[in-house]
Design a protein around this motif. Sequence first.
Motif, short mmCIF file in Angstrom:
data_model
loop_
_atom_site.label_atom_id
_atom_site.label_comp_id
_atom_site.label_asym_id
_atom_site.label_seq_id
_atom_site.Cartn_x
_atom_site.Cartn_y
_atom_site.Cartn_z
N GLN A 1 -0.27 -5.53 9.77
CA GLN A 1 -0.70 -3.96 9.58
C GLN A 1 0.55 -3.22 9.36
O GLN A 1 0.67 -2.13 8.78
N VAL A 2 1.89 -3.83 9.51
CA VAL A 2 3.05 -2.99 9.27
C VAL A 2 3.23 -2.86 7.69
O VAL A 2 3.50 -1.98 7.47
N ARG A 3 3.14 -4.06 6.96
CA ARG A 3 3.24 -3.96 5.60
C ARG A 3 2.11 -4.55 4.78
O ARG A 3 2.01 -5.79 5.14
N MET A 4 1.43 -3.71 4.14
CA MET A 4 0.01 -4.31 3.83
C MET A 4 0.10 -4.49 2.03
O MET A 4 0.57 -3.49 1.49
N THR B 1 0.85 -1.13 0.08
CA THR B 1 0.10 -0.01 -0.04
C THR B 1 0.79 1.23 0.08
O THR B 1 0.27 2.41 -0.34
N ASN B 2 1.93 1.27 0.56
CA ASN B 2 3.12 2.39 0.66
C ASN B 2 3.57 2.55 -0.79
O ASN B 2 4.78 3.51 -0.94
N VAL C 1 6.52 -13.29 5.29
CA VAL C 1 5.35 -14.11 5.66
C VAL C 1 5.24 -14.24 7.18
O VAL C 1 4.24 -14.02 7.76
N THR C 2 6.36 -14.30 8.07
CA THR C 2 6.23 -14.04 9.70
C THR C 2 5.62 -12.81 9.97
O THR C 2 4.79 -12.87 10.96
#
Length: 370
Positions: free
Chosen positions: A276-279, A256-257, A268-269
């Motif tokens: 929510q950190v990397r979407m 999203t960024n 994956v972890t």
Amino acid sequence: MQPRDIALVVIVGLALGLAALFALRKLGPADGSAAESYAHQADKAEALPELWPVPDFSYLDQHGKTVTPQALRGQVWVANFIFTQCRTVCPLLTSKLVQLQRLLAGVDVRFVSVSVDPAHDSPEVLRAYQDKWAPEETRWTLLSTDEKTLAATAAGFKIAAAQSDSGVDPIIHSAVFVLVDGRGVVRGAFSSEDRADFLALVKAAKKLAGQETKQAPALAVDGPSLYHQLSCAGCHERPDLAPPLGGRAGKRQELTNGQLAVFDDAYVTESILTPQVRMVRGYTLLMPAYDALLDEARLKALVDYVMAMPAPPEESAGAARVEADPVCHMKVRVTDSTPTTSFDGGTFFFCAEICREKFLTTPAAFVSSP
Ligand code: HEC
């Protein structure tokens, strides 16, 4: 703007309004009597005041059996509100309920999901929904409601449930879990979206039900069983809800960024623990965090399994047919069971029956607009 877009704006506005309300209530004292206002209270798991009696109802469950609050006497239960065609909050809510079922394995509680879509959610439909999300769970009751009494039932639970005229989700409703004691009295309302509140619910349910009573069926330790027990496929096998996970190892994913992420063990972890950190770009649904459930060994087994998942056969053969739903514009992977219709010499595919029905009322309105 299309009427549909306006409806969407209204929904997003409502959702933001609700979120703001939540945030405000977190700071100030709760006003009003809605179940939401009891969410976010400190030390809820300790206090558990007697809030209000559950409303009277008589509904059929997913096996066609009549369920009333009287029949649930003597039993601690957790209620939530869903509808099976919902594509925004309900998959998230149901996946949280599945987590709750695992966190309360062996505890004598019942889970009661009340449908807010009486027109569609028959006992058979709810049975199929259970089969998809938690086929082995014997403590789960899904109630099909009726139009005449639903409003009174929702009001009795102090839960919002309202129709809206949207192409995405036709019903707006509350995302709280309501905890009920063995005498039919509500003892707490817990936000499914707040991690601390969710864990307070686990604690409160254990306290009311008297800790572990039965031999707890342990959470599996191998990847395939974990993937199944946590119902990852409930979202990830539906490309309109979540990205397909098979055959992704080593590939890039757009976020999203605007950045790219490499689909490796670390990514994956992180997706499983803190999604929510990397979407991933392009999805309205949120992925639930699984950090409350997985120890290190189980997490590793699950990550290994996801990394090794093969691409679905059609995809590797390049034959997967993906069409845009003309009503809600979501991507639909076409299979034999995809709702479809013909109009004006063209064939159209829909993400769900509800969009097909909408299309059939005024097909020209959906075809003429690009
Ligand atoms: C409620 C629906 C839902 C459930 C259940 C769910 N996910 Fe997700 N997942 C999503 C969505 C939506 C995304 C994309 C948005 C994002 O990145 O958060 C996603 C993203 C991911 C990604 C990143 C995928 C990519 O292509 O970059 C991984 C990995 C993942 N999920 C693994 C899992 C695993 C493992 C489980 C089960 C333990 C699971 N998910 C359960 C909805 C879900």
